[in-house]
Write an enzyme that holds these catalytic residues in place. Structure first.
Site, mmCIF file in Angstrom:
data_model
loop_
_atom_site.group_PDB
_atom_site.id
_atom_site.type_symbol
_atom_site.label_atom_id
_atom_site.label_comp_id
_atom_site.label_asym_id
_atom_site.label_seq_id
_atom_site.Cartn_x
_atom_site.Cartn_y
_atom_site.Cartn_z
ATOM 1 N N ASP A 10 52.625 -14.114 0.337
ATOM 2 C CA ASP A 10 51.663 -13.101 -0.071
ATOM 3 C C ASP A 10 52.165 -12.453 -1.367
ATOM 4 O O ASP A 10 53.347 -12.542 -1.704
ATOM 5 C CB ASP A 10 51.554 -12.067 1.051
ATOM 6 C CG ASP A 10 50.721 -10.868 0.665
ATOM 7 O OD1 ASP A 10 49.558 -11.055 0.288
ATOM 8 O OD2 ASP A 10 51.242 -9.748 0.725
ATOM 9 N N ASP A 12 50.879 -8.851 -3.021
ATOM 10 C CA ASP A 12 51.039 -7.397 -2.987
ATOM 11 C C ASP A 12 51.842 -6.952 -1.774
ATOM 12 O O ASP A 12 51.485 -7.258 -0.626
ATOM 13 C CB ASP A 12 49.668 -6.716 -2.968
ATOM 14 C CG ASP A 12 48.942 -6.876 -4.289
ATOM 15 O OD1 ASP A 12 49.546 -6.608 -5.339
ATOM 16 O OD2 ASP A 12 47.767 -7.282 -4.275
ATOM 17 N N THR A 107 47.064 -14.925 -2.107
ATOM 18 C CA THR A 107 46.750 -13.506 -2.213
ATOM 19 C C THR A 107 45.272 -13.202 -2.002
ATOM 20 O O THR A 107 44.403 -14.036 -2.280
ATOM 21 C CB THR A 107 47.182 -12.974 -3.599
ATOM 22 O OG1 THR A 107 46.801 -11.591 -3.723
ATOM 23 C CG2 THR A 107 46.559 -13.766 -4.731
ATOM 24 N N LYS A 138 41.765 -13.560 4.010
ATOM 25 C CA LYS A 138 42.525 -13.020 5.130
ATOM 26 C C LYS A 138 41.695 -11.915 5.794
ATOM 27 O O LYS A 138 40.977 -11.199 5.097
ATOM 28 C CB LYS A 138 43.846 -12.438 4.617
ATOM 29 C CG LYS A 138 44.711 -13.433 3.852
ATOM 30 C CD LYS A 138 45.915 -12.736 3.235
ATOM 31 C CE LYS A 138 46.675 -13.662 2.319
ATOM 32 N NZ LYS A 138 47.846 -12.995 1.682
ATOM 33 N N ASP A 163 53.294 -8.958 4.568
ATOM 34 C CA ASP A 163 53.670 -7.561 4.820
ATOM 35 C C ASP A 163 52.524 -6.760 5.423
ATOM 36 O O ASP A 163 52.597 -5.536 5.495
ATOM 37 C CB ASP A 163 54.106 -6.890 3.508
ATOM 38 C CG ASP A 163 52.927 -6.551 2.620
ATOM 39 O OD1 ASP A 163 52.837 -5.398 2.173
ATOM 40 O OD2 ASP A 163 52.087 -7.431 2.391
#
Length: 204
Positions: A10, A12, A107, A138, A163
């Site tokens: 990922d 960010d 992302t 996602k 995260d």
């Protein structure tokens, strides 16, 4: 831990510390759109902008959601002053090179924003999968399935690093092993990407 054929990261909050920029954009958008920030805050990270906007503005049409998402992204494109690599990123990228492990960035950002943030952090991924490239983002598995297919590896042989809960859900739905930051529950828990580098090197 076991040996993996590829690592899917990922952006960010995982490779790039952009939390402050993301939150500034959402707070500004919320003020413009009449959405309470308290309602928006739990949804700020991990989802594509349209997914978050649909959740907090169910009254909007598809066209309205598209316009609102474009505005939210516009607020982020040039807000790069405090965008930096997360702790351990440099260590992990060195380890991936030494281990000759294929890797990609996957992302929920669009390509323009992803390139801007990765560039600000000094990261040049060999492959980039953005929100424009799959019909669903996602927490659906599509982005990670697409990355695995482009790398020519089975999803079950990939390690996803995330995260946020939507990202974890996406990786697990794709059949990947998931390593999670921020104390989130996944197959593997890591404090920083440097910890992941050590784990990967120990398995080779």
């Amino acid at each position: 831990m076991r040996r993996f054929a590829a690592v899917l990261l990922d952006m960010d909050g995982t490779l790039v510390d952009s939390d402050a920029a993301v939150e500034r954009a959402w707070v500004t958008w919320a003020g413009e759109s009449g959405v309470p920030v308290a309602e928006l805050r739990p949804r700020m990270h991990g989802n594509p902008a349209p997914t978050t906007i649909r959740a907090v503005r169910p009254d909007l049409s598809d066209e309205g959601v598209e316009r609102a998402a474009a505005r939210q992204l516009e607020l982020q494109y040039t807000d790069l002053d405090d965008v930096v690599p997360t702790p351990g990123t440099a260590r992990l990228l060195v380890a991936l090179k030494e281990l000759e492990l294929p890797w990609a960035v996957v992302t929920s950002a669009d390509r323009r924003l992803a390139r801007a943030r990765l560039g600000a952090a000094g990261i040049a991924p060999p492959m980039l999968v953005t929100v424009e490239e799959t019909p669903r983002g996602k927490p659906h598995p599509d982005p990670y399935l697409a990355a695995a297919a482009r790398l020519g590896v089975e999803p079950g042989d990939c390690l996803v690093v995330e995260d946020s809960q939507p990202g974890i859900d996406a990786g697990q739905a794709a059949g990947c092993t998931v390593a999670a930051l921020r104390g989130l529950d996944a197959d593997i828990r890591i404090a920083t990407l440097a910890d992941l580098a050590d784990l990967l090197q120990a398995q080779q």
